[in-house]
Each structure stands twice: as C-alpha cells, then as structure tokens.
Design an enzyme around this catalytic site. Structure first.
Site, PDB file in Angstrom:
ATOM      1  N   LYS A  94      28.365  12.585 -11.481  1.00 28.00           N
ATOM      2  CA  LYS A  94      28.208  11.284 -12.147  1.00 28.00           C
ATOM      3  C   LYS A  94      29.020  11.223 -13.437  1.00 28.00           C
ATOM      4  O   LYS A  94      28.557  10.767 -14.475  1.00 28.00           O
ATOM      5  CB  LYS A  94      26.729  10.981 -12.410  1.00 28.00           C
ATOM      6  CG  LYS A  94      25.893  10.933 -11.125  1.00 28.00           C
ATOM      7  CD  LYS A  94      24.431  10.686 -11.415  1.00 28.00           C
ATOM      8  CE  LYS A  94      23.616  10.626 -10.128  1.00 28.00           C
ATOM      9  NZ  LYS A  94      23.571  11.920  -9.419  1.00 28.00           N
ATOM     10  N   ARG A  95      30.275  11.667 -13.356  1.00 28.84           N
ATOM     11  CA  ARG A  95      31.139  11.683 -14.524  1.00 28.84           C
ATOM     12  C   ARG A  95      31.637  10.276 -14.823  1.00 28.84           C
ATOM     13  O   ARG A  95      31.806   9.446 -13.926  1.00 28.84           O
ATOM     14  CB  ARG A  95      32.318  12.629 -14.309  1.00 28.84           C
ATOM     15  CG  ARG A  95      31.937  14.101 -14.185  1.00 28.84           C
ATOM     16  CD  ARG A  95      31.171  14.584 -15.405  1.00 28.84           C
ATOM     17  NE  ARG A  95      31.091  16.039 -15.486  1.00 28.84           N
ATOM     18  CZ  ARG A  95      30.049  16.757 -15.111  1.00 28.84           C
ATOM     19  NH1 ARG A  95      28.982  16.165 -14.606  1.00 28.84           N
ATOM     20  NH2 ARG A  95      30.041  18.073 -15.243  1.00 28.84           N
TER      21      ARG A  95
END
Length: 275
Positions: A94-95
């Site tokens: 979930k960058r």
C-alpha cells in the site's frame, strides 16, 4: 494491439489452466512462532503446499518488515520460491507518496532484488502519486493494484461520498491509455484495483467502471466475505478478479500445514462454484 502486460497475462493464464481464482496471502506473524527460523520454515512450507490451488501469492510487507533484516531475506526467498512454482507475486505494501519518494518506492518494490510482480498502491495523496508506479510496472511487465474500496469497516471515512468511484474512473483512464479497443475476456492492463470482498453489493459497479482492470478482492475468510458473493467481480469467462485469503489459509488451524492446504482447496472450489 499492444503486448499484454506479463503479470496480467500470467495471472490470467494460471486462472484458466488451474481453474483457480484464489490469491494466497502470507502474513507471517512473529508471535505465532518459536523463533524466526520456525516462522521461515512454516511460511515457505505453506507457500509450497498451497501453490497448486493458487493463482498468485500476496506477501504482506508489514509482517516481513517487522522482522528486520531476516524479514527482507525471507521475502526474497518467498519471491524466489513463488517464481520457481510459477506463482505471480503481489506485494501488499500500500505504498504511496510524492515525487522522488514515490519513484524510490517504485524502484524498490517493482524492480529491486526483492521486487514483486505487482504492488498495492495508495492513491489518496493524489493521482500524480500513481505515475511512478504505473511507469515502473509497465517498464518491468508488472502491475499495480490501486486502493479503490478497501475491506476494513471504517474505509468509508475517506473512501465514501463518491471518492472510490472517482478513483475507479482514474484506473480506467490509465488502462485506456495502455490497451486499445473494448474490453475482451482475459485482456487486462497493468493497473488493477483493490476492492474489498466485503463489499459484495458494489462489485458489479466497480467491475463495470474498470473493465480492463484485474480486481484484487481481499477479505475472504477471516474478514467475513464469502465466495458465493463474489461472482459480479468476474467477467463471463471467469477471469478478471482474484479473491485473497490470508489468515484463513496460513493459520487455518494454528500452524497445521495440512489444514492450510485444505483451506486453500476449499476456497478454490467455493470460488469456482460461485461462478
């Protein structure tokens, strides 16, 4: 027609060949094991044993990062073993960031020594944050999965009021740049979307909004979603979506690998029955 992205093609071919829509999540929780060696052995055993029932594998980066350097070493082992087994790898990180920081994340997780074939990406800093990730995915034949509507109960705090739909439209726009023509069963672009399996009533809407996107559906099993509700996320040929189960497979009955295998097989069969 441009060449199809290698990741999307590999997942779709594995879905068709093995008749599985299951994404096996790996969340190696340190408190479940005697020590790091025990964690490593069990994680690799679960990966290898459940591979015949999986379309792909999804290591959750947080649990590997929490282990420090041994965690990064294990992540590289997981990725190498998955590729030996023919399993595409989605890194669940979930960058999302801006400018050069986003570029660094994209280099690290889509092209580095412990890179995956795909990465989950957070768009809520603005759509420009997606640009380096999209570019890296396309350059490496990989993919990204943009958070559209996540499976957690409080997602509506940020993703409500039409925001999820707006993100979905941006995903569709990016994919229209990449692939030409109308949606065809089995032809997907490099930009996928995360839509929680817990939002069964919304799946048809998001499938229609993003016809060229692979959908990653987390929440199967431990979070309460059931395979029977997920058919609207798929195209008629049974492609286009991956339902993810993590705790419900890896820890199906404590650390019993046989139970993990049985759970993966059951999820696979339930998904097939739903279609």
């Amino acid at each position: 027609m441009p060449a199809l992205p290698a990741f999307a093609h590999a997942v779709t071919e594995r879905t068709r060949t093995l008749q599985t829509r299951l994404c096996v999540g790996l969340d190696p929780r340190a408190d479940a094991y005697r020590d790091t060696a025990h964690l490593r052995l069990h994680t690799l055993d679960v990966l290898e044993a459940t591979a015949p029932f999986a379309a792909c594998v999804k290591p959750q980066l947080a649990f590997f990062e929490a282990l420090g350097l041994p965690g990064f070493a294990l992540l590289e082992e997981v990725c190498a073993l998955a590729r030996t087994l023919g399993l595409p790898v989605i890194l669940d990180g979930k960058r999302g960031d801006i400018g050069s920081t986003a570029e660094a994340y994209a280099r690290a997780w889509l092209g580095g020594p412990h890179a995956g074939d795909a990465l989950t990406v957070n768009p809520f800093l603005g759509f420009a944050t997606l640009t380096p990730f999209v570019a890296a995915a396309r350059a490496n034949g990989g993919g990204i999965f943009v958070l559209v509507k996540t499976s957690n109960p409080d997602q509506n705090d940020v993703q409500g009021s039409g925001i999820s739909e707006r993100v979905a439209v941006e995903v569709a726009r990016l994919n229209a740049e990449e692939l030409e023509g109308d949606a065809v069963d089995g032809e997907y672009a490099s930009v996928g979307a995360v839509v929680g399996a817990t939002h069964a009533r919304d799946l048809a809407t998001f499938r229609a909004l993003m016809p060229r996107a692979l959908l990653l559906l987390p929440g199967l099993g431990a979070q309460g979603a059931t395979a029977a509700d997920l058919a609207p996320a798929f195209h008629a040929g049974g492609t286009g979506a991956l339902a993810s189960a993590s705790r419900g497979v890896q820890y199906a009955n404590g650390l019993d690998v046989a139970a993990s295998v049985a759970a993966a097989k059951r999820f696979r069969d339930e998904l097939n029955a739903a279609l």
